[in-house]
Scaffold this motif. Sequence first.
Motif: not given
Length: 231
Positions: A75-81
């Motif tokens: 999904a858009m705006n998902t934050v991942v490392k």
Amino acid sequence: MLLLITLTPLYASSKDINIIDYVDRGIHYYPRYVKKGLVKYGKASWYGKPFHGKRTANGERYNMYSMTAAHRTYAMNTVVKVTNLKNKKSVKVRINDRGPFYRSRDIDLSYIAAKRLGIHKKGVAKIKLEVIKSQKIKGSKKTYCKRVVKNKKKRSTSTFKRDEKIQVASFFNKKLAHTFKKKHRLKNSIIIEKYIKDKKKTAYRVIIKCTPWEAKQLLKSKKFSDAYKVS
């Protein structure tokens, strides 16, 4: 990444703008929210200057110096490392675009994110991908994709014509040219002989026939450092 190629959004199938499904090159993608802590392993690439200032899939202007990335289905705006498995460097990026559309790659990073990971020169690296933040939606479905066959007759075939030619290497030794082609398993490639007057030698040019989209992606990937478009 890529709104620069033609993505066909299907707004009727999702009211949430962060998970709008879309079609690319005949494949239907269904983005979804993913669980925090989800870990995957794969490959990361990056995109930069040619796309700087152009629209991303969520409507933002792409900024090669912002910590953002493209993913096919998160999904858009998902934050991942993202962690480079070779040097253990990590960055956190926010998904604001779609791509990469190479099946062998899992995420397309901004230039600055790739630089901080130490992969901006190589172009592609093995990574660990961990979800840090993603809004949880009840009843979200697993991602899947399927071939779109409706209106097949109406679809233009011009997009799939391999009218573009990209030279990826050149040798003065014919055997080396064929070895290079075999080593990299180059599909739709040819070897063209050209006499170089000032060298008084024949060059064997390894050229890949591409669609316009494939040509853009090949040049952007930097897989072949000396690659360039030929007329």
